[in-house]
Design a protein around this motif. Structure first.
Motif, mmCIF file in Angstrom:
data_model
loop_
_atom_site.group_PDB
_atom_site.id
_atom_site.type_symbol
_atom_site.label_atom_id
_atom_site.label_comp_id
_atom_site.label_asym_id
_atom_site.label_seq_id
_atom_site.Cartn_x
_atom_site.Cartn_y
_atom_site.Cartn_z
ATOM 1 N N MET A 366 1.108 -1.054 -0.055
ATOM 2 C CA MET A 366 -0.077 0.396 -0.054
ATOM 3 C C MET A 366 0.464 1.359 -0.411
ATOM 4 N N LYS A 367 1.565 1.313 0.729
ATOM 5 C CA LYS A 367 2.491 2.898 1.262
ATOM 6 C C LYS A 367 4.577 2.307 0.033
ATOM 7 N N SER A 368 4.390 1.519 -0.252
ATOM 8 C CA SER A 368 5.939 1.710 -0.664
ATOM 9 C C SER A 368 5.320 2.290 -2.739
ATOM 10 N N ARG A 369 5.518 3.080 -3.048
ATOM 11 C CA ARG A 369 5.381 3.779 -3.952
ATOM 12 C C ARG A 369 6.805 3.163 -5.335
ATOM 13 N N GLN A 370 6.937 2.025 -5.520
ATOM 14 C CA GLN A 370 7.930 1.720 -6.427
ATOM 15 C C GLN A 370 7.976 0.603 -6.388
ATOM 16 N N LEU A 371 9.211 -0.234 -7.441
ATOM 17 C CA LEU A 371 8.458 -1.029 -7.617
ATOM 18 C C LEU A 371 10.062 -2.192 -6.612
ATOM 19 N N ARG A 372 8.882 -2.576 -5.463
ATOM 20 C CA ARG A 372 9.990 -2.640 -4.447
ATOM 21 C C ARG A 372 9.321 -4.407 -4.827
ATOM 22 N N VAL A 373 10.914 -5.496 -4.507
ATOM 23 C CA VAL A 373 10.450 -6.893 -4.380
ATOM 24 C C VAL A 373 10.659 -7.330 -3.233
ATOM 25 N N THR A 374 11.687 -6.721 -2.213
ATOM 26 C CA THR A 374 11.500 -6.874 -0.563
ATOM 27 C C THR A 374 10.789 -8.245 -0.616
ATOM 28 N N VAL A 375 9.353 -7.526 -0.425
ATOM 29 C CA VAL A 375 8.366 -7.919 0.732
ATOM 30 C C VAL A 375 8.069 -9.660 -0.525
ATOM 31 N N CYS A 376 8.566 -9.672 -1.403
ATOM 32 C CA CYS A 376 7.803 -11.036 -2.234
ATOM 33 C C CYS A 376 9.314 -12.031 -1.780
ATOM 34 N N ILE A 377 10.976 -11.341 -1.400
ATOM 35 C CA ILE A 377 11.780 -11.748 -1.405
ATOM 36 C C ILE A 377 11.194 -12.475 0.057
ATOM 37 N N PHE A 378 11.083 -11.527 0.833
ATOM 38 C CA PHE A 378 10.816 -12.327 2.274
ATOM 39 C C PHE A 378 9.563 -13.296 2.359
ATOM 40 N N MET A 379 8.570 -12.846 2.081
ATOM 41 C CA MET A 379 7.836 -13.800 1.299
ATOM 42 C C MET A 379 7.293 -15.226 1.002
ATOM 43 N N THR A 380 8.959 -15.623 0.061
ATOM 44 C CA THR A 380 9.088 -16.333 -0.499
ATOM 45 C C THR A 380 9.994 -17.739 0.160
ATOM 46 N N PHE A 381 10.825 -17.197 1.229
ATOM 47 C CA PHE A 381 11.970 -18.110 1.674
ATOM 48 C C PHE A 381 11.107 -18.272 3.071
ATOM 49 N N PHE A 382 10.793 -17.171 3.948
ATOM 50 C CA PHE A 382 10.427 -17.592 5.221
ATOM 51 C C PHE A 382 8.747 -17.724 5.383
ATOM 52 N N MET A 383 8.326 -17.131 4.099
ATOM 53 C CA MET A 383 6.464 -17.802 4.371
ATOM 54 C C MET A 383 6.000 -18.945 3.874
ATOM 55 N N PHE A 384 6.491 -18.881 2.443
ATOM 56 C CA PHE A 384 5.915 -19.806 1.279
ATOM 57 C C PHE A 384 6.589 -21.265 1.764
ATOM 58 N N PHE A 385 8.229 -21.176 1.519
ATOM 59 C CA PHE A 385 8.557 -21.710 1.794
ATOM 60 C C PHE A 385 9.138 -22.576 3.357
ATOM 61 N N SER A 386 8.516 -22.579 3.663
ATOM 62 C CA SER A 386 7.756 -23.140 5.661
ATOM 63 C C SER A 386 7.265 -24.528 5.360
ATOM 64 N N PHE A 387 6.351 -24.842 4.911
ATOM 65 C CA PHE A 387 6.292 -26.333 4.470
ATOM 66 C C PHE A 387 7.602 -27.283 3.955
ATOM 67 N N PHE A 388 8.800 -26.912 3.114
ATOM 68 C CA PHE A 388 9.647 -27.319 3.310
ATOM 69 C C PHE A 388 10.913 -27.485 4.105
ATOM 70 N N GLY A 389 11.567 -26.949 5.164
ATOM 71 C CA GLY A 389 12.015 -26.156 6.269
ATOM 72 C C GLY A 389 12.257 -25.095 7.217
#
Length: 422
Positions: A366-389
């Motif tokens: 909502m508030k980051s008015r720029q292309l930012r991949v940081t939150v997607c990296i966060f979601m990928t490794f620290f949320m989505f991959f929770s099933f793996f380890g």
């Protein structure tokens, strides 16, 4: 039946989260979706291929952890969070002046430079050791080790931006070629979570920026990730000259072990018990010191709150497949066996995760008015991959996350570091 009920409960929480955020990609769905798919497939189908069933106790444990995160998600949105409007669509940002603030051309040049260096490094290894050295354990992970390995990781967060730019400018084929070349180099690390993580990262970034890619992206990413996993083994066996001796069952079983092995291994939490002497608080300190320990060990040869214990390899089926990894929630829960205080701390910790992760997500969208991949990296490794380890105890995801923040600054026209290209 318990597997169906588990999947239905997860689906219900995901639907409620969608109603709240009006976005199918959110804290709840990213955590729960892999489990919602893996559990029924394992317990209804893959058990017929010799895999052990994921026990009801494990499902109760994971379901309870999910409920705590769900409560945190509700609290974050209802009390201190930022609700995402239904008509929020980041697509327009791509064509706005906000996008033009980034030196997209310099991003491309930098990635090409990194790819040339990494490609030359790979070529030198082949010339020095021969092509048969590639499938050995000594080469696994070599491409991300050392100074040049860190250099390769600096470009990791830029790739989703380049790919998205190509999607919106199909005539700029060089951006697609740069993306494909980088994917190939990451594949050559022969560390599976790096290449699969890159696909998931690109999907999250593109889907958050333009929702029309969500459905198509799920199918494409699933197919490409599975293909990359199988191709990894095919190339290894081919170079070793043993590909004709490997049956199709090996690839199927190994793939499923990779996907569901940690959840099956969770069964041991309620049978033999796993690392029950380590408290939840110590495990949190292990996470906190993941990055500091890299410097402490490098300069002083010491580590603080370092968990060097490896779990025992145990069968995850009667088909010859073994594993030694528990999923993220199993890793936290195992210290709670018979310890009420630890269990209470775990509940509070998971609710806080739901709150904090949701706030991070909402602010980025909502508030980051720029292309930012940081939150997607966060979601990928620290949320989505929770099933793996437990990826939060590995240094590369943290490093990639840090580089994503630095890349934003470096390639920002207004406040970035000016890079002159020869």
């Amino acid at each position: 039946m318990s597997s169906i009920i588990f999947a239905a409960v997860c689906a219900t929480m995901i639907l409620i989260s969608y109603y709240i955020s009006h976005n199918i990609i959110n804290t709840v769905s990213v955590f729960m979706a892999p489990y919602m798919v893996i559990v029924p497939i394992n317990n209804l189908i893959m058990v017929n291929r010799g895999f052990f069933s994921i026990s009801d106790q494990v499902l109760y444990m994971i379901g309870g952890c999910f409920f705590c995160i769900f409560i945190g998600y509700i609290l974050a949105n209802a009390i201190v969070g930022v609700k995402v409007p239904k008509n929020t669509d980041m697509t327009q940002l791509i064509k706005s002046k906000k996008f033009s603030r980034y030196r997209i051309g310099d991003m491309l040049k930098y990635v090409l430079f990194v790819e040339i260096v990494a490609g030359f490094r790979f070529l030198m290894v082949v010339l020095r050791h021969g092509i048969t050295y590639i499938p050995t354990s000594a080469f696994e992970g070599y491409m991300i080790h050392g100074s040049l390995g860190h250099l390769l990781l600096t470009a990791y967060p830029i790739i989703p931006v380049l790919f998205l730019y190509w999607l919106k400018n199909k005539d700029r084929i060089v951006y697609l070629l740069a993306t494909v070349l980088f994917v190939g180099l990451v594949f050559l690390t022969f560390v599976k979570y790096h290449i699969i993580g890159l696909f998931v990262l690109i999907f999250f970034f593109v889907a958050l920026e333009d929702r029309k890619y969500v459905k198509k992206g799920v199918v494409i990413v699933s197919a490409v990730a599975i293909s990359a996993f199988v191709l990894n083994y095919v190339i290894s066996f081919f170079l070793r000259g043993t590909i004709s001796k490997v049956s199709n069952d090996y690839y199927i079983n190994h793939l499923w072990n990779y996907m569901a092995g940690s959840l099956i291994y969770d069964n041991r939490i309620f049978t033999a018990g796993i690392l029950t002497d380590i408290s939840i608080l110590r495990k949190i300190w292990v996470i906190i010191f993941t990055v500091p320990n890299a410097f402490l060990y490098g300069f002083f040869g010491v580590r603080l709150f370092y968990s060097g214990k490896g779990l025992q390899y145990c069968p995850v089926g009667n088909n010859g497949e073994y594993g030694n990894v528990v999923d993220t929630f199993g890793n936290f829960f195992i210290s709670s066996k018979g310890k009420i205080l630890d269990l209470m701390c775990l509940v509070v910790f998971l609710i806080l995760i739901g709150v904090v992760f949701t706030l991070i997500y909402n602010r980025a969208v909502m508030k980051s008015r720029q292309l930012r991949v940081t939150v997607c990296i966060f979601m990928t490794f620290f949320m989505f991959f929770s099933f793996f380890g437990a990826f939060y105890t590995l240094l590369p995801p943290w490093e990639i996350l840090a580089w994503s923040v630095m890349d934003i600054y470096i390639f920002d026209k207004r406040k970035g570091i000016k890079i002159r290209w020869i």
